[in-house]
Write a protein that holds these residues in place. Structure first.
Motif, PDB file in Angstrom:
ATOM      1  N   PHE A 195       0.839  -1.194   0.000  1.00 17.36           N
ATOM      2  CA  PHE A 195       0.000   0.000   0.000  1.00 17.36           C
ATOM      3  C   PHE A 195       0.876   1.246   0.000  1.00 17.36           C
ATOM      4  O   PHE A 195       0.666   2.178  -0.793  1.00 17.36           O
ATOM      5  N   LYS A 196       1.871   1.263   0.875  1.00 17.56           N
ATOM      6  CA  LYS A 196       2.756   2.424   0.966  1.00 17.56           C
ATOM      7  C   LYS A 196       3.551   2.605  -0.328  1.00 17.56           C
ATOM      8  O   LYS A 196       3.751   3.735  -0.785  1.00 17.56           O
ATOM      9  N   ARG A 197       3.996   1.513  -0.922  1.00 15.95           N
ATOM     10  CA  ARG A 197       4.737   1.592  -2.183  1.00 15.95           C
ATOM     11  C   ARG A 197       3.858   2.179  -3.287  1.00 15.95           C
ATOM     12  O   ARG A 197       4.320   2.975  -4.104  1.00 15.95           O
ATOM     13  N   MET A 198       2.574   1.823  -3.306  1.00 17.35           N
ATOM     14  CA  MET A 198       1.670   2.309  -4.362  1.00 17.35           C
ATOM     15  C   MET A 198       1.236   3.748  -4.151  1.00 17.35           C
ATOM     16  O   MET A 198       1.113   4.506  -5.106  1.00 17.35           O
ATOM     17  N   THR A 242       0.819   5.207   4.414  1.00 14.78           N
ATOM     18  CA  THR A 242       0.356   3.953   5.003  1.00 14.78           C
ATOM     19  C   THR A 242      -1.171   3.883   4.938  1.00 14.78           C
ATOM     20  O   THR A 242      -1.828   4.912   4.772  1.00 14.78           O
ATOM     21  N   PRO A 243      -1.728   2.705   5.104  1.00 16.13           N
ATOM     22  CA  PRO A 243      -3.192   2.595   5.134  1.00 16.13           C
ATOM     23  C   PRO A 243      -3.824   3.473   6.225  1.00 16.13           C
ATOM     24  O   PRO A 243      -4.861   4.096   5.999  1.00 16.13           O
ATOM     25  N   MET A 244      -3.195   3.552   7.396  1.00 15.60           N
ATOM     26  CA  MET A 244      -3.751   4.387   8.470  1.00 15.60           C
ATOM     27  C   MET A 244      -3.694   5.863   8.106  1.00 15.60           C
ATOM     28  O   MET A 244      -4.632   6.612   8.395  1.00 15.60           O
ATOM     29  N   GLN A 245      -2.623   6.309   7.480  1.00 18.28           N
ATOM     30  CA  GLN A 245      -2.530   7.702   7.033  1.00 18.28           C
ATOM     31  C   GLN A 245      -3.605   7.985   5.994  1.00 18.28           C
ATOM     32  O   GLN A 245      -4.225   9.051   6.004  1.00 18.28           O
TER      33      GLN A 245
END
Length: 99
Positions: free
Chosen positions: A84-87, A91-94
């Motif tokens: 997720f972060k790479r895409m 982060t998902p939480m952010q």
């Protein structure tokens, strides 16, 4: 389009082999066909579909990140977080918090 629609419906557990069997095609042929029609590999198409669904779940509900990861087809939440972060560079939480 029928193949892409199938991937979008069964993204959480579809494999190239199961897709090839469903459409009575060989895996190498199907892989090449998907690449020609979408510009993405099978794996890239599945990952994009999973991440798009994960973003919708992060914004639209109160499921935990771990539950979302599992529901979109990732058993390992750390792996899901890295992808997720790479895409999306967050982060998902952010993403959920709108950062």
């Amino acid at each position: 389009m029928e193949i892409v629609n199938y991937i979008q419906e069964y993204y959480a557990f579809v494999t190239l082999e199961s897709l090839a069997e469903t459409f009575h095609l060989s895996s190498p042929y199907l892989s090449k066909y998907i690449r020609e029609k979408t510009g993405m590999t099978f794996g890239e198409l599945v990952k994009e579909t999973r991440m798009r669904k994960a973003r919708a779940l992060l914004k639209g509900g109160n499921m935990t990140v771990e539950s979302i990861a599992i529901s979109v087809g990732y058993e390992n939440v750390e792996h899901f977080n890295r992808l997720f972060k790479r895409m999306y560079s967050i982060t998902p939480m952010q993403y959920r918090k709108g950062e």
